[in-house]
Design an enzyme around this catalytic site. Structure first.
Site, PDB file in Angstrom:
ATOM      1  N   HIS A 214       0.780  22.579  26.883  1.00  0.00           N
ATOM      2  CA  HIS A 214       1.999  23.382  26.797  1.00  0.00           C
ATOM      3  C   HIS A 214       1.753  24.815  27.290  1.00  0.00           C
ATOM      4  O   HIS A 214       2.453  25.297  28.184  1.00  0.00           O
ATOM      5  CB  HIS A 214       2.498  23.384  25.351  1.00  0.00           C
ATOM      6  N   GLU A 215       0.768  25.468  26.718  1.00  0.00           N
ATOM      7  CA  GLU A 215       0.538  26.878  27.103  1.00  0.00           C
ATOM      8  C   GLU A 215       0.127  26.980  28.572  1.00  0.00           C
ATOM      9  O   GLU A 215       0.526  27.910  29.266  1.00  0.00           O
ATOM     10  CB  GLU A 215      -0.492  27.527  26.181  1.00  0.00           C
TER      11      GLU A 215
ATOM     12  N   HIS B 189       3.069  26.854  30.909  1.00  0.00           N
ATOM     13  CA  HIS B 189       3.771  28.138  31.016  1.00  0.00           C
ATOM     14  C   HIS B 189       3.241  28.984  32.184  1.00  0.00           C
ATOM     15  O   HIS B 189       3.901  29.943  32.594  1.00  0.00           O
ATOM     16  CB  HIS B 189       3.607  28.959  29.738  1.00  0.00           C
TER      17      HIS B 189
ATOM     18  N   GLY C 211       1.521  28.654  17.322  1.00  0.00           N
ATOM     19  CA  GLY C 211       0.555  27.641  17.728  1.00  0.00           C
ATOM     20  C   GLY C 211      -0.223  28.171  18.918  1.00  0.00           C
ATOM     21  O   GLY C 211      -1.452  28.157  18.948  1.00  0.00           O
TER      22      GLY C 211
ATOM     23  N   GLU D 274       1.316  31.969  25.679  1.00  0.00           N
ATOM     24  CA  GLU D 274       0.888  31.790  27.067  1.00  0.00           C
ATOM     25  C   GLU D 274       0.517  33.092  27.757  1.00  0.00           C
ATOM     26  O   GLU D 274       0.931  33.338  28.898  1.00  0.00           O
ATOM     27  CB  GLU D 274       2.004  31.079  27.827  1.00  0.00           C
TER      28      GLU D 274
ATOM     29  N   TYR E 183      13.390  23.881  23.177  1.00  0.00           N
ATOM     30  CA  TYR E 183      12.224  23.083  23.556  1.00  0.00           C
ATOM     31  C   TYR E 183      12.612  21.636  23.872  1.00  0.00           C
ATOM     32  O   TYR E 183      12.279  21.110  24.925  1.00  0.00           O
ATOM     33  CB  TYR E 183      11.202  23.057  22.406  1.00  0.00           C
TER      34      TYR E 183
ATOM     35  N   PRO F 205       0.470  34.036  14.349  1.00  0.00           N
ATOM     36  CA  PRO F 205       1.734  33.461  13.878  1.00  0.00           C
ATOM     37  C   PRO F 205       2.257  32.259  14.661  1.00  0.00           C
ATOM     38  O   PRO F 205       3.187  31.603  14.207  1.00  0.00           O
ATOM     39  CB  PRO F 205       2.717  34.634  13.996  1.00  0.00           C
TER      40      PRO F 205
ATOM     41  N   ASP G  80      14.615  35.859  18.546  1.00  0.00           N
ATOM     42  CA  ASP G  80      13.908  34.737  17.927  1.00  0.00           C
ATOM     43  C   ASP G  80      14.837  33.810  17.137  1.00  0.00           C
ATOM     44  O   ASP G  80      14.427  32.736  16.708  1.00  0.00           O
ATOM     45  CB  ASP G  80      12.745  35.235  17.060  1.00  0.00           C
TER      46      ASP G  80
ATOM     47  N   GLU H 172      10.981  27.415  27.706  1.00  0.00           N
ATOM     48  CA  GLU H 172      10.377  26.453  26.770  1.00  0.00           C
ATOM     49  C   GLU H 172      10.736  24.993  27.059  1.00  0.00           C
ATOM     50  O   GLU H 172       9.912  24.104  26.857  1.00  0.00           O
ATOM     51  CB  GLU H 172      10.745  26.821  25.332  1.00  0.00           C
TER      52      GLU H 172
ATOM     53  N   GLN I  36       0.993  40.205  19.428  1.00  0.00           N
ATOM     54  CA  GLN I  36       1.937  39.149  19.818  1.00  0.00           C
ATOM     55  C   GLN I  36       3.165  39.863  20.368  1.00  0.00           C
ATOM     56  O   GLN I  36       3.885  40.518  19.631  1.00  0.00           O
ATOM     57  CB  GLN I  36       2.290  38.278  18.608  1.00  0.00           C
TER      58      GLN I  36
HETATM   59  N1  BES Z   1       5.923  31.106  23.988  1.00  0.00           N
HETATM   60  C1  BES Z   1       5.825  30.292  22.833  1.00  0.00           C
HETATM   61  C2  BES Z   1       5.689  31.074  21.554  1.00  0.00           C
HETATM   62  C3  BES Z   1       6.816  32.038  21.245  1.00  0.00           C
HETATM   63  C4  BES Z   1       8.135  31.741  21.517  1.00  0.00           C
HETATM   64  C5  BES Z   1       6.539  33.244  20.641  1.00  0.00           C
HETATM   65  C6  BES Z   1       9.147  32.661  21.240  1.00  0.00           C
HETATM   66  C7  BES Z   1       7.543  34.156  20.349  1.00  0.00           C
HETATM   67  C8  BES Z   1       8.852  33.857  20.640  1.00  0.00           C
HETATM   68  C9  BES Z   1       4.690  29.302  22.948  1.00  0.00           C
HETATM   69  O1  BES Z   1       4.480  28.819  24.232  1.00  0.00           O
HETATM   70  C10 BES Z   1       5.048  28.107  22.112  1.00  0.00           C
HETATM   71  O2  BES Z   1       6.018  27.478  22.426  1.00  0.00           O
HETATM   72  N2  BES Z   1       4.257  27.811  21.077  1.00  0.00           N
HETATM   73  C11 BES Z   1       4.475  26.686  20.213  1.00  0.00           C
HETATM   74  C12 BES Z   1       3.567  25.554  20.553  1.00  0.00           C
HETATM   75  C13 BES Z   1       4.144  24.479  21.376  1.00  0.00           C
HETATM   76  C14 BES Z   1       3.174  23.324  21.526  1.00  0.00           C
HETATM   77  C15 BES Z   1       5.495  23.987  20.967  1.00  0.00           C
HETATM   78  C16 BES Z   1       4.143  27.106  18.800  1.00  0.00           C
HETATM   79  O3  BES Z   1       3.651  28.209  18.621  1.00  0.00           O
HETATM   80  O4  BES Z   1       4.351  26.334  17.899  1.00  0.00           O
HETATM   81 ZN    ZN Z   2       6.085  27.574  24.818  1.00  0.00          ZN
END
Ligand code: BES
Ligand code: ZN
Length: 637
Positions: free
Chosen positions: A324-325, A328, A297, A300, A413, A295, A405, A347, A162
């Protein structure tokens, strides 16, 4: 066309920097932005001096040692006269750095920062190709090494990575900044019975270091310049099934049927997304359904979205995650936040686009409901981040001295998505769609910032219309905390029946069993998220008995109910809670539950300690990094 644009932009950049020597621009080298708000404080690189343009990895995966090792060959583009290049390094064990003729190059690793790792400065002199021989450390934060017992098949080990936001520097020596796009290629040797997949098309070029007979090599090549956080790998006992002409799913054989069934709408989604936002530029759109410790959901990773298995509900009710993915592939992967302060551009745009794709596939009612759930989540995030004046409720945030983070909240979002929906509502869908499609075209394969966004929307959408400019409140949306007054509200009818049931429950009546059965997952979620946070045990017991929530097969529903369980110290569901926290490691689920348990010193803390002691070994480092800070276990573990 694309290449011309990138080359032209790079030339422009060179001239902005006042560099008058004739620039040799290779094809597809993406520009580096030189504005102050495009400087990435989470990378040690100095890309305006010297930047990586291409990365070639020749690596082997060693499960016994929990290391990936081999060589990384970097192509560098530098200003004339520049003699050193700075990379990002987090715990890499570097054996040697040489130029392309094999001559050693001096290097040093600077002081280490807990979040960022350390600068790796290489004296390259006039050389522009460097070869680094190295290994990742066994505790590299990007990587999770699973034992066979932690996989579905129970027979083979598994490796997953990741990268977002700043983890990849723990296994790839490069400039790990989203504003420094790189093309890349890789050869990965793995135990012969396993399969390696990466976030790039397959590459047939033979491995320059052919593996021994008990190992097998896989080649990959990404010809589009991408942000390095998008380089990803997984190795395991993997099988593939086609879903459509350019879509498919990888997962462990035992998971393949369930995963493929859940993902059956993917090809349609790609078509819908293209109709909205222009051609899909990455070739194939495949997905990898990972073991439950993943870790997030979803992630992308280009050409190969990584997915948690917890989205599999058996009825496709959680597949907005795929929308969603997939979205991206435009917002994030084509036009990429130049720094993590502008994470909302990745996001927020994606969450907006996700719901437009959902609308095409599942209809306007479902989309309107997801918009309403999103606005509830936005309001909750405002509360959790200091209310209407909280600095972290701004879209463009200040991350100085913090981990990127920290900005991973529903502000990026959901306030981001609400902003775009507000613009859509004010200017009309047709005009807004045209602008957004144009945005992706104008900024494809480029880093973007909030100020570039504002300039673009003013030039191409507002076009000097003073009255429209006033109505949009653009600067307030992106630079001020809280929610501007012009926000496009949710459709009050979106959940009319459910909202009536919420009111009835408040007055003592359980939802009718037939009604509950007829509700969609989103409707059930609205109910569980909207009922009073304080509930007596008998009411939770009645809900659980009637609708089997603490052990629901749908993990979003289960999480929503378990949140109430913790808030109300509902003992009968503690075994189900502990099971949920040990069977999967999705940060969005485990972090809030374990944190709330830990905050309840009397009732929850002993549960948190017990469950974390059992579950921690199964969580990805990205998840344990935060949870370890709660100090639940002795010696920080
Ligand atoms: N790119 C993100 C995951 C991410 C963000 C990883 C920041 C590390 C740092 C991914 O596209 C995402 O937003 N995943 C969400 C799912 C979404 C439907 C809101 C998640 O993992 O919950
Ligand atoms: Zn995302």
């Amino acid at each position: 066309m694309r290449f011309l644009t990138a080359a032209a932009a790079a030339l422009l950049l060179m001239s902005c920097q006042g560099d008058r020597s004739p620039a040799v621009i290779e094809p597809k080298v993406a520009p580096i932005l030189d504005a102050p708000d495009a400087v990435d404080i989470h990378s040690y690189a100095k890309p305006l001096e010297a930047r990586v343009t291409h990365l070639d990895l020749d690596l082997a995966v060693d499960f016994a040692a929990k290391r990936i090792g081999g060589t990384a060959t970097l192509d560098i583009q530098a200003k004339p006269g520049v003699r050193e290049v700075v990379l990002d390094d987090k715990g890499l064990e570097i054996e040697a750095i040489v130029d392309e003729t094999g001559r050693p190059l001096p290097f040093k690793v600077g002081p280490k920062d807990e979040n960022l790792g350390a600068p790796l400065t290489i004296e390259m002199g006039d050389k522009r190709k460097i070869v680094i021989t190295y290994k990742s450390a066994p505790d590299a934060g990007a990587l999770q090494w699973l034992t066979p017992e932690q996989t579905a098949g129970k027979k083979h080990p598994y490796l997953l990575s990741q990268g977002q936001s700043i983890e990849n520097r723990a296994w790839i020596p490069t400039q790990d900044s989203p504003g420094i796009r790189q093309t890349w290629s890789a050869h990965i040797a793995v135990p012969a019975e396993l399969t390696a997949v990466m976030s790039a098309p397959k590459w047939d070029e033979p491995d320059p270091t052919p593996p021994p007979p008990n190992m097998k090599s896989f080649g990959f090549r990404m010809a589009n310049p991408v942000a390095p956080y998008l380089i990803a790998i997984a190795v395991g006992d993997l099988a593939f099934r086609e879903l459509g002409p350019r879509t498919g799913v990888w997962t462990e054989p035992a998971m393949l049927d369930r995963a493929a069934a859940e993902l059956a709408d993917t090809e349609k989604m790609v078509d819908a997304a293209e109709a909205l936002y222009g051609p899909y530029q990455w070739g194939r759109y495949d997905m990898l359904v990972l073991p439950p410790s993943f870790p997030f959901g979803g992630m992308e990773n280009p050409t190969l979205t990584f997915l948690t298995p917890t989205f599999i509900a058996g009825d496709k009710s959680l597949t907005s995650l795929i929308a969603h993915e997939l979205a991206h592939s435009w917002s994030g992967n084509l036009a990429t936040n130049a720094t993590w302060a502008d994470f909302w551009l990745n996001e927020g745009m994606t969450t907006y686009a996700e719901r437009r794709i959902v609308e095409e596939i599942y209809g306007p009612k479902v989309a309107a409901q997801q918009v309403a759930l999103g606005l509830d989540a936005m309001n909750k995030a405002i509360e959790e981040n200091g209310g209407a004046t909280g600095p972290d409720t701004r879209l463009h945030i200040d991350l100085k001295g913090r981990h990127p983070d920290d900005g991973l909240t529903d502000i990026a979002y959901e306030k981001g998505a609400a902003f775009l929906r507000t613009i859509e509502t004010i200017v009309g869908r047709e005009r807004f769609d045209e602008w957004l499609k144009g945005w992706f075209e104008r900024h494809q394969f480029e880093p973007v910032t909030t100020s570039i966004f504002l300039a673009d929307i003013r030039e191409h959408l507002v076009k000097g219309d003073k009255e429209l400019e006033d109505r949009l409140m653009l600067d307030q949306w992106v630079y001020q905390p809280g929610i501007p007054s012009n926000i496009a509200r949710a459709d009050p009818q979106a959940f009319a029946a459910v909202d009536a049931a919420v009111a009835a429950f408040g007055a003592g009546t359980l939802p009718d069993a037939a009604a509950w059965q007829a509700w969609t997952t989103d409707e059930r979620l609205r109910f569980l998220n909207r009922i009073d946070r304080t509930q007596p045990a008998d009411r939770l017991a009645a809900l659980d008995r009637a609708f089997n929530l603490s052990r629901a097969g749908n993990n979003e529903l289960r999480f929503a109910f378990l949140t109430l369980v913790v808030a109300n110290r509902f003992d009968p569901a503690v075994p189900a809670l502990e099971e949920f926290l040990t069977m999967q490691g999705r940060r969005k689920f485990v972090r809030p539950l374990i944190t709330s348990l830990a905050e309840d010193k009397e009732w929850g803390l002993p549960i948190a300690v017990r469950v974390y002691a059992r579950a921690r070994a199964g969580y990805h480092p990205v998840t344990t990094r935060d949870l370890d800070k709660l100090g639940l276990l002795k010696r920080g573990k």
